[in-house]
Design an enzyme around this catalytic site. Structure first.
Site, PDB file in Angstrom:
ATOM      1  N   SER A 206      -2.778   6.935  10.811  1.00 48.82           N
ATOM      2  CA  SER A 206      -2.177   5.757  11.439  1.00 48.82           C
ATOM      3  C   SER A 206      -1.421   6.192  12.682  1.00 48.82           C
ATOM      4  O   SER A 206      -0.952   7.335  12.761  1.00 48.82           O
ATOM      5  CB  SER A 206      -1.201   5.079  10.462  1.00 48.82           C
ATOM      6  OG  SER A 206      -0.446   4.072  11.104  1.00 48.82           O
TER       7      SER A 206
ATOM      8  N   TYR B 199       5.445   5.273   3.645  1.00 49.71           N
ATOM      9  CA  TYR B 199       4.096   5.123   4.187  1.00 49.71           C
ATOM     10  C   TYR B 199       3.907   6.024   5.408  1.00 49.71           C
ATOM     11  O   TYR B 199       2.912   6.751   5.516  1.00 49.71           O
ATOM     12  CB  TYR B 199       3.843   3.660   4.565  1.00 49.71           C
ATOM     13  CG  TYR B 199       2.488   3.415   5.178  1.00 49.71           C
ATOM     14  CD1 TYR B 199       1.372   3.215   4.373  1.00 49.71           C
ATOM     15  CD2 TYR B 199       2.322   3.389   6.567  1.00 49.71           C
ATOM     16  CE1 TYR B 199       0.119   3.001   4.944  1.00 49.71           C
ATOM     17  CE2 TYR B 199       1.069   3.174   7.134  1.00 49.71           C
ATOM     18  CZ  TYR B 199      -0.017   2.975   6.311  1.00 49.71           C
ATOM     19  OH  TYR B 199      -1.259   2.768   6.863  1.00 49.71           O
TER      20      TYR B 199
END
Length: 223
Positions: free
Chosen positions: A135, A148
């Site tokens: 990400s 995360y």
């Protein structure tokens, strides 16, 4: 890498980026095995002609289920796409450490276990590829999602080291770094800046076909 004729294992392939990527790979004549954990999404993927493995990667049992299902299969490309979010914000409430652990297992431990245990199969293929979907948050973390972001940063570091280790072998290592994409995971965030999952998948597929080291998708290029 030409994906036509390749057998591809794609985790988290029943929703979001994974579902779009599975469809685009299938359209290019690849055999795509997807994993999922939600019954209705699994049924939809089967109806669309995909082989589906039911597996929750937030536990070791999920990894074992996948490996049992593909035992003896000639996997050419492993795409670690499945991911979970986890709330961890002391400004709002005390974090749930069990939920954090599930996120860490799914986003970091599961890809490492799948790579390690499928390495002999990948090495046996004429050419192979490992694709780890991290990400943009691995580079620029979001304060409200530290767990995360940490898992994605960890997977990014692992991917970079793995690429160095496998240099000179027949296994190519690609990291895909999506921006904020329109998926259930990002519901309520990103506003109108979200990228459609189909466009994100298309850019990842292009990186696979061109043997890129990184797919810096959309706004992630700015990082």
């Amino acid at each position: 890498m030409q994906v036509s004729g390749k057998t591809i294992l794609l985790t988290g392939g029943t929703d979001g980026i994974g579902r779009e990527l599975a469809g685009q790979l299938k359209a290019k004549s690849a055999t795509v095995i997807v994993t999922g954990r939600t019954p209705e999404r699994i049924d939809a993927a089967k109806a669309a002609g995909f082989e589906v493995i039911k597996a929750d990667l937030s536990s070791r049992d999920g990894v074992d289920a996948i490996l049992d299902a593909v035992k003896g299969r000639p996997i050419d490309i492993l795409i670690n796409n499945a991911g979970l979010g986890s709330d961890h914000d002391f400004r709002e409430a005390e974090p749930d450490l069990n939920d954090n652990d599930r996120c860490i297992t799914a986003n970091l431990n599961a890809p490492i276990h799948l790579i390690t245990r499928l390495m002999p199969v990948l090495k046996s293929r004429p050419e192979a590829m490992i694709v780890n979907v991290t990400s943009g948050l691995a580079i620029a973390p979001r304060s409200g999602g530290p767990i995360y972001c940490a898992t994605k940063a960890g997977l990014r570091s692992y991917t970079m080291a793995l690429r160095h280790q496998l240099r000179g072998t027949g296994i190519h290592v690609l990291e895909a770094l999506p921006p904020v994409v329109e998926t259930k995971l990002t519901a309520g965030r990103g506003g109108k800046k979200k990228m459609p999952a189909s466009e994100c998948a298309a850019q990842i597929l292009d990186a696979i076909e061109t043997n890129a080291d990184e797919a810096n998708v959309g706004m992630t290029k700015l990082l």
